[in-house]
Design a protein around this motif. Structure first.
Motif, short mmCIF file in Angstrom:
data_model
loop_
_atom_site.label_atom_id
_atom_site.label_comp_id
_atom_site.label_asym_id
_atom_site.label_seq_id
_atom_site.Cartn_x
_atom_site.Cartn_y
_atom_site.Cartn_z
N THR A 196 -4.78 4.45 -3.76
CA THR A 196 -4.20 4.09 -2.46
C THR A 196 -4.83 2.82 -1.92
N LEU A 197 -6.15 2.68 -2.04
CA LEU A 197 -6.82 1.49 -1.53
C LEU A 197 -6.48 0.26 -2.35
N ALA A 198 -6.31 0.40 -3.66
CA ALA A 198 -5.88 -0.72 -4.49
C ALA A 198 -4.48 -1.16 -4.08
N ALA A 199 -3.58 -0.20 -3.86
CA ALA A 199 -2.22 -0.52 -3.44
C ALA A 199 -2.21 -1.18 -2.07
N ALA A 200 -3.04 -0.69 -1.16
CA ALA A 200 -3.11 -1.27 0.19
C ALA A 200 -3.63 -2.70 0.13
N THR A 201 -4.60 -2.96 -0.75
CA THR A 201 -5.14 -4.30 -0.90
C THR A 201 -4.07 -5.27 -1.40
N ALA A 202 -3.32 -4.84 -2.40
CA ALA A 202 -2.26 -5.68 -2.93
C ALA A 202 -1.18 -5.95 -1.88
N ALA B 267 2.73 4.43 -8.68
CA ALA B 267 4.13 4.49 -8.25
C ALA B 267 4.29 5.40 -7.04
N ASP B 268 3.51 6.48 -6.98
CA ASP B 268 3.59 7.39 -5.84
C ASP B 268 3.12 6.70 -4.56
N ALA B 269 2.11 5.84 -4.67
CA ALA B 269 1.59 5.15 -3.49
C ALA B 269 2.64 4.23 -2.88
N ALA C 212 4.05 -4.84 -9.36
CA ALA C 212 3.21 -3.73 -9.80
C ALA C 212 3.62 -3.28 -11.19
N ALA C 213 2.66 -2.69 -11.92
CA ALA C 213 2.92 -2.20 -13.28
C ALA C 213 1.93 -1.11 -13.63
N HIS C 214 2.34 -0.27 -14.56
CA HIS C 214 1.46 0.73 -15.16
C HIS C 214 1.18 0.31 -16.60
N VAL C 215 -0.08 0.30 -17.00
CA VAL C 215 -0.42 0.04 -18.41
C VAL C 215 -0.21 1.32 -19.19
N GLY D 151 4.18 4.08 0.78
CA GLY D 151 5.10 3.03 1.18
C GLY D 151 4.37 1.83 1.77
N ARG D 152 5.07 0.70 1.78
CA ARG D 152 4.45 -0.56 2.17
C ARG D 152 3.92 -0.53 3.60
N ALA D 153 4.69 0.00 4.56
CA ALA D 153 4.27 -0.01 5.95
C ALA D 153 2.98 0.78 6.16
N ALA D 154 2.92 1.97 5.56
CA ALA D 154 1.72 2.80 5.71
C ALA D 154 0.52 2.16 5.01
N LEU D 155 0.76 1.52 3.87
CA LEU D 155 -0.33 0.86 3.14
C LEU D 155 -0.86 -0.34 3.93
N LEU D 156 0.01 -1.08 4.58
CA LEU D 156 -0.44 -2.21 5.39
C LEU D 156 -1.26 -1.73 6.59
N GLU D 157 -0.89 -0.61 7.17
CA GLU D 157 -1.67 -0.05 8.27
C GLU D 157 -3.07 0.34 7.78
N LEU D 158 -3.12 0.94 6.60
CA LEU D 158 -4.42 1.31 6.03
C LEU D 158 -5.25 0.06 5.73
N ALA D 159 -4.61 -0.97 5.19
CA ALA D 159 -5.32 -2.21 4.85
C ALA D 159 -5.89 -2.89 6.08
#
Length: 374
Positions: free
Chosen positions: A16-22, A44-46, A64-67, A271-279
Motif C-alpha cells: 500500500t505504501l509503495a502504491a501511495a508513493t507512486a 493490483a488490489d491496492a 504499474a506491473a507485476h513481475v 484506489g488512487r484517491a485513497a492512496l493520495l490521501e495516505l501519501a
C-alpha cells in the motif's frame, strides 16, 4: 532516475505504501512505474485495477506491473541455460557436469531482479517504485548478484567466455545499480511492535553488509490518539498507542535514519484517491524522491595512540550474533548469519587487530603494529 524499494516483514503494509508513493509522484508530475516482485501480487488490489507483467497505465503518468517470475523462468532461463550448457560442454566438461553447473540457486529471484532493472532502463520513468516481497525474500533478492557471481568464480564457469561471461557482466551491473545511493534506496516498512522492531534491526544490519542504502524507515498503522475520549475503547487506544510510542522511541534512539509515521485507517486505502490521501500523511514535510539520509562511508580510520581505530558503519543490536575473522588483507564480518568480506585499508594491512567493540557508529576495531611484520 531513482529506484525506491519498499520491503518489510509480511503484513506491515509495504504494498500500500509503495502504491501511495507512486500515486503521489505521478500526481506531482513525475512519470512513475510501480512494479511488484512480491509473489502475493496484491499491488493490483491496492489500485483496484487488473495488472499484468507488462506496464499498464493506471492513471496519467502512473504505470504499474507485476513481475511474473515463473514466466521469466519459462521464457528466459531455459534459453540461457541451453547456451551455457553448450559453452561448458565445448570447454571440456562432460554433459553431466554442464547440466549440474547450469542449475543456479535462486534463479526465480534473479530473473525478477533482472526484469526490474530492464523495466527501469527501458522506460521513460523518472522513478521506479518496487514493491518487494517480505524481508527474508528481499534480502535473498538483493544478495543474489554477489552470491551468484561468487558461485561462478568458484566453479568451472570462471573464465568461460560467451553466455557465462555475459551473465557475470550482467550481475556486476546489477550490483552496481543496487549499491549506488544516487539511484537506489530501500524504504523499510514496519509496524511499531517489539517482534517487528527486532527483525527491522536485523534487516538494517544485513542491508548495510550488502552495501544497500536505506534512506528512511516508515512506521505504519499507528493507532490514533484517544485525545479526551472516555470509555473502554479510548482506554485501549491510549494503552496501545503508548506501547507503540515506546517502540518508536527505542527505534529512534538506535538509528540515525529518519522515521516517518502513518496512522492506521478505519477503511482500507484502495484506489488512487485513497492512496493520495495516505501519501499526504506519509510524506508530510517531504517529497518521495527527497534523500533524507546520506549513507555514511562503510570504513573510517582514525589514529588512536600508537595505533589506529577502524569503524565499520553497520548497525548492531545488543542481541546480534557477531563473528570476526581476518583472512590476509580481508576482514570477514558475519552478523546473524550474513557474511561480508571487507578489504582492509592499505594503511592497516601491516597492523594486527587487538580489540573490537560495537558503539552507536557501528563496529570499532583497534589496530596496533604487528610485531611479526608482514
Amino acid at each position: 532516475m531513482r529506484i525506491l524499494l519498499f520491503t518489510g516483514k509480511g503484513g506491515v503494509g509495504k504494498t500500500t505504501l509503495a502504491a501511495a508513493t507512486a500515486a503521489r509522484l505521478a500526481a506531482g508530475g513525475h512519470k512513475a512505474l510501480v512494479v511488484s516482485t512480491d509473489p502475493a501480487h496484491s499491488l493490483a488490489d491496492a489500485f483496484g485495477v487488473p495488472l499484468s507483467a507488462d506496464p499498464s497505465e493506471v492513471d496519467s503518468l502512473l504505470f504499474a506491473a507485476h513481475v511474473d517470475s515463473r514466466r521469466l523462468v519459462d521464457q528466459s532461463w531455459r534459453e540461457l541455460r541451453a547456451q551455457l550448457r553448450t559453452v561448458l560442454t565445448g570447454a571440456g566438461l562432460d554433459e553431466l557436469d554442464a547440466e549440474e553447473l547450469t542449475v543456479l540457486p535462486g534463479v526465480d529471484e534473479l530473473l525478477a531482479l533482472t526484469e526490474v532493472a530492464r523495466l527501469a532502463g527501458t522506460g521513460p520513468w523518472e522513478a521506479v517504485i518496487v514493491d518487494c516481497g517480505p524481508t527474508a525474500e528481499t534480502l535473498r533478492l538483493l544478495a543474489l548478484p554477489d552470491a551468484i557471481a561468487g558461485y561462478l568464480n568458484r566453479t568451472h564457469w570462471k573464465g568461460v567466455a560467451g553466455a557465462a561471461g555475459r551473465l557475470a557482466a550482467h550481475l556486476a551491473s546489477l550490483r552496481r545499480l543496487l549499491a549506488d545511493p544516487d539511484v537506489a534506496a530501500v524504504r523499510l516498512v514496519l509496524t511499531p511492535e517489539r517482534m517487528v522492531l527486532a527483525e527491522t534491526r536485523r534487516t538494517l544490519t544485513a542491508l548495510a553488509l550488502r552495501g544497500i542504502h536505506v534512506d528512511r524507515l516508515v512506521a505504519n498503522r499507528l493507532v490514533p490518539r484517544a485525545r479526551k475520549w472516555g470509555g473502554p475503547a479510548a482506554s485501549w487506544l491510549r494503552t496501545r498507542r503508548a506501547e507503540q510510542d515506546a517502540v518508536l522511541a527505542e527505534l529512534a534512539a538506535s538509528t540515525p535514519l529518519p522515521v516517518q509515521v502513518v496512522e492506521h485507517r478505519a477503511a482500507e486505502p484502495v484506489g488512487r484517491a485513497a492512496l493520495l490521501e495516505l501519501a499526504a500523511e506519509l510524506y508530510a514535510g517531504s517529497e518521495p524522491l527527497e534523500r533524507r539520509h546520506d549513507p555514511a562511508p562503510l570504513l573510517r580510520v582514525r589514529t588512536a595512540g600508537s595505533g589506529y581505530e577502524l569503524t565499520v558503519a553497520i548497525p548492531l543490536s545488543d542481541a546480534a550474533d557477531l563473528d570476526l575473522a581476518r583472512v590476509g588483507d580481508d576482514l570477514v564480518i558475519t552478523v546473524d548469519g550474513v557474511r561480508r568480506l571487507v578489504a582492509l585499508p592499505v594503511l592497516l594491512r601491516r597492523f594486527a587487530v587487538t580489540d573490537a567493540e560495537a558503539d552507536a557508529g557501528g563496529l570499532v576495531l583497534r589496530f596496533q603494529p604487528d610485531g611479526a611484520g608482514r
